[in-house]
Scaffold this active site. Structure first.
Site, PDB file in Angstrom:
ATOM      1  N   LYS A  73     -14.682   8.554  -4.610  1.00 26.83           N
ATOM      2  CA  LYS A  73     -15.976   8.879  -4.003  1.00 26.83           C
ATOM      3  C   LYS A  73     -16.466  10.235  -4.511  1.00 26.83           C
ATOM      4  O   LYS A  73     -17.640  10.409  -4.848  1.00 26.83           O
ATOM      5  CB  LYS A  73     -15.849   8.939  -2.473  1.00 26.83           C
ATOM      6  CG  LYS A  73     -15.396   7.650  -1.819  1.00 26.83           C
ATOM      7  CD  LYS A  73     -15.034   7.905  -0.339  1.00 26.83           C
ATOM      8  CE  LYS A  73     -14.193   6.785   0.225  1.00 26.83           C
ATOM      9  NZ  LYS A  73     -13.520   7.162   1.490  1.00 26.83           N
ATOM     10  N   LYS A  91      -9.122  14.015   4.225  1.00 27.18           N
ATOM     11  CA  LYS A  91      -8.242  12.848   4.219  1.00 27.18           C
ATOM     12  C   LYS A  91      -7.324  12.985   5.424  1.00 27.18           C
ATOM     13  O   LYS A  91      -7.321  14.037   6.068  1.00 27.18           O
ATOM     14  CB  LYS A  91      -7.417  12.769   2.931  1.00 27.18           C
ATOM     15  CG  LYS A  91      -6.753  14.118   2.564  1.00 27.18           C
ATOM     16  CD  LYS A  91      -6.025  14.069   1.234  1.00 27.18           C
ATOM     17  CE  LYS A  91      -6.919  14.069   0.033  1.00 27.18           C
ATOM     18  NZ  LYS A  91      -6.963  12.824  -0.717  1.00 27.18           N
ATOM     19  N   ARG A  92      -6.538  11.965   5.740  1.00 26.22           N
ATOM     20  CA  ARG A  92      -5.597  12.114   6.840  1.00 26.22           C
ATOM     21  C   ARG A  92      -4.664  13.300   6.601  1.00 26.22           C
ATOM     22  O   ARG A  92      -4.347  13.621   5.448  1.00 26.22           O
ATOM     23  CB  ARG A  92      -4.771  10.820   7.016  1.00 26.22           C
ATOM     24  CG  ARG A  92      -5.524   9.707   7.699  1.00 26.22           C
ATOM     25  CD  ARG A  92      -6.056  10.126   9.053  1.00 26.22           C
ATOM     26  NE  ARG A  92      -4.985  10.222  10.023  1.00 26.22           N
ATOM     27  CZ  ARG A  92      -4.695   9.295  10.924  1.00 26.22           C
ATOM     28  NH1 ARG A  92      -5.435   8.209  11.021  1.00 26.22           N
ATOM     29  NH2 ARG A  92      -3.698   9.458  11.766  1.00 26.22           N
ATOM     30  N   LYS A 117       0.269  14.643   1.464  1.00 21.40           N
ATOM     31  CA  LYS A 117      -1.061  14.944   0.913  1.00 21.40           C
ATOM     32  C   LYS A 117      -1.240  16.445   0.666  1.00 21.40           C
ATOM     33  O   LYS A 117      -2.163  16.875   0.004  1.00 21.40           O
ATOM     34  CB  LYS A 117      -2.146  14.420   1.844  1.00 21.40           C
ATOM     35  CG  LYS A 117      -2.204  12.874   1.895  1.00 21.40           C
ATOM     36  CD  LYS A 117      -3.297  12.396   2.824  1.00 21.40           C
ATOM     37  CE  LYS A 117      -3.371  10.886   2.964  1.00 21.40           C
ATOM     38  NZ  LYS A 117      -4.201  10.232   1.915  1.00 21.40           N
ATOM     39  N   HIS A 175       0.793  -1.234   0.000  1.00 19.21           N
ATOM     40  CA  HIS A 175       0.000   0.000   0.000  1.00 19.21           C
ATOM     41  C   HIS A 175       0.821   1.277   0.000  1.00 19.21           C
ATOM     42  O   HIS A 175       0.249   2.357   0.027  1.00 19.21           O
ATOM     43  CB  HIS A 175      -0.911   0.051   1.230  1.00 19.21           C
ATOM     44  CG  HIS A 175      -2.120  -0.809   1.102  1.00 19.21           C
ATOM     45  ND1 HIS A 175      -3.301  -0.353   0.580  1.00 19.21           N
ATOM     46  CD2 HIS A 175      -2.330  -2.102   1.419  1.00 19.21           C
ATOM     47  CE1 HIS A 175      -4.200  -1.333   0.583  1.00 19.21           C
ATOM     48  NE2 HIS A 175      -3.630  -2.406   1.088  1.00 19.21           N
ATOM     49  N   THR A 189      -8.674   6.810  -2.461  1.00 17.38           N
ATOM     50  CA  THR A 189     -10.020   6.325  -2.768  1.00 17.38           C
ATOM     51  C   THR A 189     -11.039   7.443  -2.597  1.00 17.38           C
ATOM     52  O   THR A 189     -12.120   7.373  -3.178  1.00 17.38           O
ATOM     53  CB  THR A 189     -10.437   5.129  -1.878  1.00 17.38           C
ATOM     54  OG1 THR A 189     -10.131   5.428  -0.517  1.00 17.38           O
ATOM     55  CG2 THR A 189      -9.717   3.867  -2.315  1.00 17.38           C
TER      56      THR A 189
HETATM   57  C1  LIG Z   1     -12.205   7.196   1.791  1.00 17.77           C
HETATM   58  C2  LIG Z   1     -11.741   7.579   3.120  1.00 17.77           C
HETATM   59  C3  LIG Z   1     -10.385   7.820   3.357  1.00 17.77           C
HETATM   60  C4  LIG Z   1      -9.339   7.744   2.269  1.00 17.77           C
HETATM   61  O1  LIG Z   1      -9.154   9.038   1.737  1.00 17.77           O
HETATM   62  P1  LIG Z   1      -7.926   9.401   0.773  1.00 17.77           P
HETATM   63  O2  LIG Z   1      -8.230  10.789   0.341  1.00 17.77           O
HETATM   64  O3  LIG Z   1      -7.972   8.434  -0.347  1.00 17.77           O
HETATM   65  O4  LIG Z   1      -6.708   9.314   1.593  1.00 17.77           O
HETATM   66  C5  LIG Z   1      -9.993   8.198   4.622  1.00 17.77           C
HETATM   67  N1  LIG Z   1     -10.879   8.327   5.624  1.00 17.77           N
HETATM   68  C6  LIG Z   1     -12.199   8.115   5.436  1.00 17.77           C
HETATM   69  C7  LIG Z   1     -13.137   8.285   6.572  1.00 17.77           C
HETATM   70  C8  LIG Z   1     -12.675   7.731   4.189  1.00 17.77           C
HETATM   71  O5  LIG Z   1     -13.986   7.509   4.011  1.00 17.77           O
END
Ligand SMILES: *Cc1c(COP(=O)(O)O)cnc(C)c1O
Length: 812
Positions: A647, A535-536, A541, A349, A643
């Protein structure tokens, strides 16, 4: 019994009475919620048992997905949707004067994960069940989920998330004492010759009882229910006398107390390694035990069982299965190894070097000395096998034990038949760079499986407004065949459909504006662009790149209050690992910029900054459907897949993106005209690393815009960040920032100016939005899991070809 509104109402009242001796009017929201869960659970439990029997009868190959994180969020609505119950139950409850949404609020988020990795594991559980695959999850039942985030004076504060609160506990799980197994840790071991095999003799150490809690993973409209098994640590009765004090007991019980709150750096180490061995050993033992119950030979294990290693945390599966086959089943090394490699497969990953797990030999020895012996033997044999066949330096670089450390990724690759990356670019980077040596040795083991998301949660449940537009435009078949969403492209120039698209987005923005107002008191206009980065929080990022731009726009507006721009609301959601200082400084700065901007009347509402606390799945479900712009701006090569990018796209947001992770595949689907690409490419990034040609300070001294923006961090323009402002200033300039924030700044502004222009033409924007939704269907985790099934696991769907229509509703 068939589910009808009348039947449901009757059963619900009956269940409420037997469970709580109450009428609806006297029951609390929790009692009603619990009653509903109980009804739902008893309905799918029959199917759960049948699914399992079918596997056994048909002798289906089983997959076990081992992951140290699962992040499902709330499950009530997702179960109702998958069972075909949602509308009927909603209507039935309404008749009783109950709003389903009030019951949904009672359910705590099951937040046993940090971010993308755990969310992917949860999506895969949903897809395995919904595609009818024999696939189950294996993980840890943490007592506390990921910490709850609060802001105090703009700083992140971490509070425990008590998702198993007494009373509200996890309504979905079933404790199975009869399936408990013993896990041995610590102590010493030596081998004694016993006939024709060596028997390990253990001294000291501890024995921990692993108790499984099983949760049904309900398939969509197919009457198919798989199992997510999470393990909890307990003191076995036989060992009670060894733990006379509360403190001693705690050391065992705390093993499964907390989720390690960072998925990308190493910290808090020993406990983490214990957790890894604990759930690996419990899981592998229970798999072998179950397998043997049906009398099949262990020399055929690999034909019937697959174990998937999700990132390196469960890599010890390789050695643990070897231990069981050797020490307990007395197989020869060669036979055991052949089965192990056939059983195991591994997903990588990350390419970030600091996140590639390594453990000192010493610590591994303390955790499980027998396992270390086996790892050392795997390593020995690996070195011998390749000696003379390839360059010695390759063997040195790829062996499992070197420099006093055990390299978990090496163990996973050597001990499995498949290694996959999670997006095309990521897999290419693994082959070319990070795992290049392994690729030269085992080219046939490498493959790509681009991540995906479950449209059931992120579109059907999270975005009813858009779902309605799809129903009206395409009919409802898309709900069980997501590819149908692509037919939207036929309507890309249909004015009525485009208007409905815009209208659905607006409804979602109005809803989110209300949430923002309620949570923060900040008023935002649904006519502004909702520009979202959730995101985190991590340097790679680049939330910081976004923040610098906000400061730039703010300064421009101060210079020229009449600046012609579409108003924007910048929305952030992000948790930082508690020990990640830099990330926490960025949080503080975003919060201070928000304060400054939101309270400056001269800005006239053209700019708002909202940082919502405690980002998680449930909050994501509210934010993502309302987004106009999706910020996917990581330094090229750093984000393995992402991911949330998928979304957002499915929900009709337009992406501002670097050429990183799955952004590239998104761009390939929607075309250059329907995405805003900017920034350094992976090759340019690698060139900078190779030739040290990047000089952060040059941007500060040579670019007046950057100069001014950075000064705002250190000259008091942004108040209350005297430490954090300097820390950020220095990192971007003198410390030469590994993530090239300043290097990408100018091009980022260019892309954002294009966003502004595109948004002014609402028809054009709605069309771009529609094209994104239409192509979002190509990033379904159902598809991803089908590829894992066919190309890695070799398992078949047991529901395919069965009549979906008649199976849609699970019986009551
Ligand atoms: C989808 C999701 C992530 C992943 O987000 P990225 O932008 O791809 O890092 C992290 N936290 C939550 C709660 C999510 O639903």
């Amino acid at each position: 019994m068939e589910l009808t509104k009348e039947n449901f109402v009757e059963k619900f009242e009956e269940r409420l009475e037997t469970k709580y001796a109450l009428d609806v009017k006297d029951a609390t929201a929790y009692e009603l919620y619990d009653t509903l869960c109980s009804l739902v659970k008893s309905a799918y439990t029959r199917k759960w048992r049948q699914t399992w029997k079918e596997y056994v009868n048909k002798d289906e190959k089983q997959i076990y997905y081992f992951s140290i994180e699962f992040l499902p969020g709330k499950m009530l609505k997702s179960n109702l949707l998958n069972m075909g119950w949602l509308e009927t139950v909603q209507a039935g409850l309404a008749e009783l004067g109950i709003d389903l949404e009030d019951l949904v609020k009672v359910e705590p988020d099951m937040a046993l994960g940090n971010g993308g990795l755990g969310r992917l594991a949860a999506a895969f559980m949903d897809s395995l069940a919904s595609d009818g695959f024999p696939g189950n999850g294996n993980g840890i039942r943490y007592k506390y989920g990921l910490f709850k985030q609060k802001f105090v004076n703009g700083y992140q504060v971490e509070l425990p998330s008590v998702w198993l609160k007494s009373g509200v506990g996890n309504a979905w799980e079933v404790r199975r004492d009869s399936k408990a197994v013993m896990v041995r840790m610590g102590g010493h071991v030596h081998l004694e010759q016993k006939g024709d095999y060596l028997e390990p003799v253990y001294e000291d150490g501890m024995i921990i009882r692993a108790v499984p809690y099983d949760t049904g993973m309900v398939g969509y409209h197919n009457q198919h229910v798989n199992t997510l098994r999470l393990w909890e640590a307990e003191i076995p009765e036989s060992e009670e006398n060894k733990y006379p004090t509360i403190e001693a007991r705690r050391r065992v019980e705390d093993l499964t107390a907390v989720l390690y709150p960072d998925d990308s750096t190493e910290d808090g180490r020993r406990l983490r390694l214990q957790q890894e061995y604990f759930f690996v050993s419990a899981g592998v033992q229970s798999i072998v035990r179950h397998y043997e119950k049906y009398g099949k030979p262990l020399t055929e294990l690999g034909k019937h069982i697959g174990i998937h290693i999700n990132d390196t945390h469960p890599a010890m599966c390789v050695a643990e299965l070897m231990r069981i086959l050797l020490d307990e089943k007395h197989m020869s090394w060669e036979d055991a190894w052949q089965q192990t490699v056939q059983v195991m497969s591994y997903t990588n990953h990350t390419i970030m070097a600091e996140a590639l797990e390594k453990w000192s030999i010493q610590m591994m020895n303390e955790i499980q000395p027998r396992l270390l012996q086996i790892i050392a033997e795997i390593d020995n044999r690996y070195v011998k096998e390749w000696a003379g066949k390839v360059d010695g330096s390759i063997i040195e670089r790829t062996r499992i034990i070197s420099g006093g450390q055990v390299h978990m990724a090496h163990l996973a690759i050597i001990g499995s038949h498949s290694t996959n990356g999670v997006a095309k670019l990521h897999t290419e980077l693994l082959k070319e760079d990070v795992l290049h040596d392994f690729y030269t040795l085992y080219p046939e083991r490498f493959n790509n499986k681009t991540n995906g998301i479950t449209e059931r949660r992120w579109l059907q449940l999270a975005n009813p407004s858009l779902a309605r537009v799809l129903d009206e435009t395409l009919g409802t078949n898309w709900r069980s065949d997501i590819k149908q969403v692509n037919k939207l492209l036929d309507y890309a120039d249909d004015q009525a459909v485009l208007d409905k698209f815009g209208q659905a987005k607006r409804e979602n923005k109005v809803r989110l504006a209300a949430v923002i107002k309620e949570k923060t008191g900040i008023e935002v206009s649904p006519d502004a662009i909702f520009d979202v980065q959730v995101k985190r929080l991590h340097a790679y990022k680049r939330q910081l790149l976004n923040l610098l731009r906000i400061v730039k726009v703010y300064l421009d507006l101060k210079d020229n209050p009449n600046l012609d721009m579409v108003p924007r609301v910048f929305i952030f959601g992000a948790k930082a690992a508690p020990s990640y200082r830099y990330a926490k400084s960025i949080i503080k700065c975003i919060n201070e910029v928000a304060n400054l901007v939101n309270n400056d009347p001269s800005i006239q509402g053209k700019l708002k900054v909202v940082f919502l606390e405690d980002y998680g799945v449930t909050l994501a479900e509210k934010i993502i459907p309302a987004a106009d712009v999706s910020e996917q701006i990581s330094t090229a090569s750093k984000e393995a897949s992402g991911t949330s990018n998928m979304k957002f796209m499915l929900n009709g947001a337009l992406t501002v993106a670097t050429l990183d992770g799955a952004n590239i595949e998104i761009k390939d689907k929607v075309g250059d005209d329907n995405i805003f690409i900017f920034g350094l490419t992976k090759d340019q990034v690698y060139e900078y690393y190779a030739n040290h040609g990047y000089h952060g300070s040059d941007y500060y001294y040579n670019d007046p815009v950057i100069h001014r923006v950075l000064d705002a961090f250190v000259d008091g323009t942004i108040p209350n960040i005297s430490n954090e402002g300097h820390e950020i200033f220095d990192s971007l300039t003198y410390l030469n920032d590994d993530y090239f924030v300043l290097g990408d700044f100018e091009d980022y502004l260019r892309a954002q100016a294009e966003v502004d222009e595109a948004y002014r033409d609402r028809n054009r924007w709605n069309k771009m939005s529609l094209i994104n939704t239409a192509n979002g269907c190509f990033f379904s985790s159902d598809d991803t899991i089908k590829k894992y099934a066919a190309e890695i696991w070799n398992i078949k769907s047991v529901t395919e070809g069965k009549e979906v229509g008649t199976n849609a509703k699970y019986p009551l």
